[in-house]
Design a protein around this motif. Structure first.
Motif, PDB file in Angstrom:
ATOM      1  N   THR A   1       8.583  87.286  30.720  1.00 48.76           N
ATOM      2  CA  THR A   1       8.864  87.428  32.386  1.00 48.76           C
ATOM      3  C   THR A   1      10.891  88.767  32.819  1.00 48.76           C
ATOM      4  O   THR A   1      10.535  88.543  33.881  1.00 48.76           O
ATOM      5  N   GLU A   2      10.674  89.020  31.570  1.00 48.91           N
ATOM      6  CA  GLU A   2      11.569  90.397  31.541  1.00 48.91           C
ATOM      7  C   GLU A   2      13.420  89.593  32.422  1.00 48.91           C
ATOM      8  O   GLU A   2      13.660  90.520  32.865  1.00 48.91           O
ATOM      9  N   ASP A   3      13.383  88.489  31.921  1.00 53.42           N
ATOM     10  CA  ASP A   3      14.346  88.088  32.905  1.00 53.42           C
ATOM     11  C   ASP A   3      16.172  88.283  32.119  1.00 53.42           C
ATOM     12  O   ASP A   3      17.233  87.549  32.635  1.00 53.42           O
ATOM     13  N   ARG A   4      15.730  88.078  30.906  1.00 48.49           N
ATOM     14  CA  ARG A   4      16.929  87.877  29.795  1.00 48.49           C
ATOM     15  C   ARG A   4      16.948  86.849  29.115  1.00 48.49           C
ATOM     16  O   ARG A   4      18.159  86.652  28.908  1.00 48.49           O
ATOM     17  N   CYS A   5      16.537  85.989  29.254  1.00 44.67           N
ATOM     18  CA  CYS A   5      16.469  84.640  29.162  1.00 44.67           C
ATOM     19  C   CYS A   5      15.342  84.532  29.019  1.00 44.67           C
ATOM     20  O   CYS A   5      14.095  84.301  29.625  1.00 44.67           O
ATOM     21  N   LEU A   6      14.867  82.186  28.555  1.00 43.63           N
ATOM     22  CA  LEU A   6      13.923  81.797  28.129  1.00 43.63           C
ATOM     23  C   LEU A   6      13.753  80.826  29.268  1.00 43.63           C
ATOM     24  O   LEU A   6      14.148  80.376  29.566  1.00 43.63           O
ATOM     25  N   ASP A   7      13.094  80.627  29.394  1.00 50.22           N
ATOM     26  CA  ASP A   7      12.808  79.805  30.313  1.00 50.22           C
ATOM     27  C   ASP A   7      11.736  78.492  29.022  1.00 50.22           C
ATOM     28  O   ASP A   7      11.921  78.602  28.588  1.00 50.22           O
ATOM     29  N   LYS A   8      11.221  76.940  30.174  1.00 50.81           N
ATOM     30  CA  LYS A   8      10.989  76.441  28.673  1.00 50.81           C
ATOM     31  C   LYS A   8       9.634  76.443  28.197  1.00 50.81           C
ATOM     32  O   LYS A   8       9.744  76.487  27.051  1.00 50.81           O
ATOM     33  N   LEU A   9       8.928  77.042  28.932  1.00 47.71           N
ATOM     34  CA  LEU A   9       7.281  77.671  28.459  1.00 47.71           C
ATOM     35  C   LEU A   9       7.303  78.747  27.622  1.00 47.71           C
ATOM     36  O   LEU A   9       6.902  78.613  26.279  1.00 47.71           O
ATOM     37  N   GLU A  10       8.597  79.886  27.503  1.00 47.91           N
ATOM     38  CA  GLU A  10       8.878  80.961  26.970  1.00 47.91           C
ATOM     39  C   GLU A  10       9.359  80.232  25.553  1.00 47.91           C
ATOM     40  O   GLU A  10       9.098  80.952  24.428  1.00 47.91           O
ATOM     41  N   PHE A  11      10.180  79.494  25.854  1.00 49.09           N
ATOM     42  CA  PHE A  11      10.949  78.827  24.322  1.00 49.09           C
ATOM     43  C   PHE A  11       9.566  78.122  23.814  1.00 49.09           C
ATOM     44  O   PHE A  11       9.252  77.963  22.347  1.00 49.09           O
ATOM     45  N   MET A  12       8.968  77.453  24.370  1.00 48.32           N
ATOM     46  CA  MET A  12       7.538  76.376  23.882  1.00 48.32           C
ATOM     47  C   MET A  12       6.710  77.481  23.228  1.00 48.32           C
ATOM     48  O   MET A  12       6.595  77.131  21.968  1.00 48.32           O
ATOM     49  N   MET A  13       6.718  78.881  23.370  1.00 52.75           N
ATOM     50  CA  MET A  13       5.718  79.441  22.740  1.00 52.75           C
ATOM     51  C   MET A  13       6.086  80.185  21.772  1.00 52.75           C
ATOM     52  O   MET A  13       5.601  80.291  20.914  1.00 52.75           O
ATOM     53  N   MET A  14       7.834  80.403  21.894  1.00 55.98           N
ATOM     54  CA  MET A  14       8.288  80.572  20.983  1.00 55.98           C
ATOM     55  C   MET A  14       8.787  79.893  19.534  1.00 55.98           C
ATOM     56  O   MET A  14       8.704  80.317  18.484  1.00 55.98           O
ATOM     57  N   MET A  15       8.371  78.565  20.196  1.00 55.90           N
ATOM     58  CA  MET A  15       8.818  78.036  18.755  1.00 55.90           C
ATOM     59  C   MET A  15       7.277  77.364  18.547  1.00 55.90           C
ATOM     60  O   MET A  15       6.862  76.834  17.051  1.00 55.90           O
ATOM     61  N   CYS A  16       6.616  77.564  19.050  1.00 58.15           N
ATOM     62  CA  CYS A  16       4.660  77.519  18.150  1.00 58.15           C
ATOM     63  C   CYS A  16       4.551  78.501  16.901  1.00 58.15           C
ATOM     64  O   CYS A  16       4.913  79.510  16.932  1.00 58.15           O
ATOM     65  N   PRO A  17       3.954  77.752  15.871  1.00 58.78           N
ATOM     66  CA  PRO A  17       3.821  78.257  15.163  1.00 58.78           C
ATOM     67  C   PRO A  17       2.792  79.494  14.926  1.00 58.78           C
ATOM     68  O   PRO A  17       1.846  79.212  15.660  1.00 58.78           O
ATOM     69  N   PRO A  18       2.841  80.531  13.901  1.00 55.76           N
ATOM     70  CA  PRO A  18       2.142  81.903  14.893  1.00 55.76           C
ATOM     71  C   PRO A  18       0.474  81.443  14.543  1.00 55.76           C
ATOM     72  O   PRO A  18      -0.150  82.208  14.999  1.00 55.76           O
ATOM     73  N   GLU A  19      -0.226  80.978  13.767  1.00 58.18           N
ATOM     74  CA  GLU A  19      -1.765  80.543  13.310  1.00 58.18           C
ATOM     75  C   GLU A  19      -1.669  79.821  14.914  1.00 58.18           C
ATOM     76  O   GLU A  19      -2.799  79.666  14.951  1.00 58.18           O
ATOM     77  N   TYR A  20      -0.953  79.347  16.133  1.00 61.09           N
ATOM     78  CA  TYR A  20      -1.653  78.446  16.999  1.00 61.09           C
ATOM     79  C   TYR A  20      -1.023  79.325  18.088  1.00 61.09           C
ATOM     80  O   TYR A  20      -1.170  78.638  19.396  1.00 61.09           O
ATOM     81  N   LYS A  21      -0.230  80.656  17.518  1.00 61.72           N
ATOM     82  CA  LYS A  21      -0.089  81.309  18.857  1.00 61.72           C
ATOM     83  C   LYS A  21      -1.118  82.106  19.858  1.00 61.72           C
ATOM     84  O   LYS A  21      -2.564  82.440  18.965  1.00 61.72           O
ATOM     85  N   LEU A  22      -1.305  82.106  21.062  1.00 60.08           N
ATOM     86  CA  LEU A  22      -2.475  83.345  21.355  1.00 60.08           C
ATOM     87  C   LEU A  22      -0.987  84.352  22.014  1.00 60.08           C
ATOM     88  O   LEU A  22      -0.384  84.290  21.930  1.00 60.08           O
ATOM     89  N   PRO A  23      -2.524  85.431  22.037  1.00 58.54           N
ATOM     90  CA  PRO A  23      -1.958  86.341  21.828  1.00 58.54           C
ATOM     91  C   PRO A  23      -1.212  86.649  23.579  1.00 58.54           C
ATOM     92  O   PRO A  23      -1.762  85.856  24.162  1.00 58.54           O
ATOM     93  N   SER A  24      -0.101  87.764  23.601  1.00 59.23           N
ATOM     94  CA  SER A  24       0.569  87.573  24.622  1.00 59.23           C
ATOM     95  C   SER A  24      -0.260  89.707  25.171  1.00 59.23           C
ATOM     96  O   SER A  24       0.259  90.177  24.467  1.00 59.23           O
ATOM     97  N   MET A  25       0.870  89.839  26.338  1.00 59.72           N
ATOM     98  CA  MET A  25       0.543  91.074  26.819  1.00 59.72           C
ATOM     99  C   MET A  25       1.744  91.598  27.619  1.00 59.72           C
ATOM    100  O   MET A  25       2.212  90.574  28.103  1.00 59.72           O
ATOM    101  N   ARG A  26       1.774  92.971  27.635  1.00 55.99           N
ATOM    102  CA  ARG A  26       3.194  93.226  28.610  1.00 55.99           C
ATOM    103  C   ARG A  26       2.424  94.487  29.445  1.00 55.99           C
ATOM    104  O   ARG A  26       1.754  95.326  28.453  1.00 55.99           O
ATOM    105  N   GLY A  27       3.872  94.634  29.589  1.00 54.91           N
ATOM    106  CA  GLY A  27       3.004  96.473  30.242  1.00 54.91           C
ATOM    107  C   GLY A  27       1.840  96.555  30.979  1.00 54.91           C
ATOM    108  O   GLY A  27       0.904  95.679  31.953  1.00 54.91           O
ATOM    109  N   PRO A  28       1.449  97.657  31.472  1.00 57.96           N
ATOM    110  CA  PRO A  28       0.402  97.857  31.707  1.00 57.96           C
ATOM    111  C   PRO A  28      -1.142  97.161  31.562  1.00 57.96           C
ATOM    112  O   PRO A  28      -2.028  97.001  32.853  1.00 57.96           O
TER     113      PRO A  28
END
Length: 98
Positions: free
Chosen positions: A46-73
């Motif tokens: 969300t580019e607000d310079r902090c992590l909400d609970k969802l962003e935190f959970m995504m960060m803590m998720c093991p790499p093999e279970y992460k969905l791809p994410s996109m930013r920008g255009p």
């Protein structure tokens, strides 16, 4: 495991705002300012310079279970494409009902 992550988020959310930031990660995990800042930047979708609970959970998720994410255009274009698809489906359903 999910409850343990929620408890860790709550532990790091020192001000009880529903967010963790660079300072709370530094203090809670003993990380350097550089590492904490880089980590928040990487997962702050969300580019607000902090992590909400969802962003935190995504960060803590093991790499093999992460969905791809996109930013920008690419993120914006994909969102518009999804909106268009939903609208087309809605129109098709309405036509079928008539």
């Amino acid at each position: 495991e999910l409850r343990a992550l929620e408890e860790e988020f709550e532990r790091l959310d020192l001000d009880r705002t529903g967010f963790v930031n660079v300072a709370s990660i530094q203090k809670g995990w003993g990380w350097s300012p550089e590492l904490a800042s880089k980590t928040v930047e990487e997962f702050d979708h969300t580019e607000d310079r902090c992590l909400d609970k969802l962003e935190f959970m995504m960060m803590m998720c093991p790499p093999e279970y992460k969905l791809p994410s996109m930013r920008g255009p690419g993120h914006v274009a994909f969102g518009k494409l999804l909106e268009y698809g939903v609208e087309q489906k809605r129109e098709w359903v309405e036509d079928q009902q008539q």
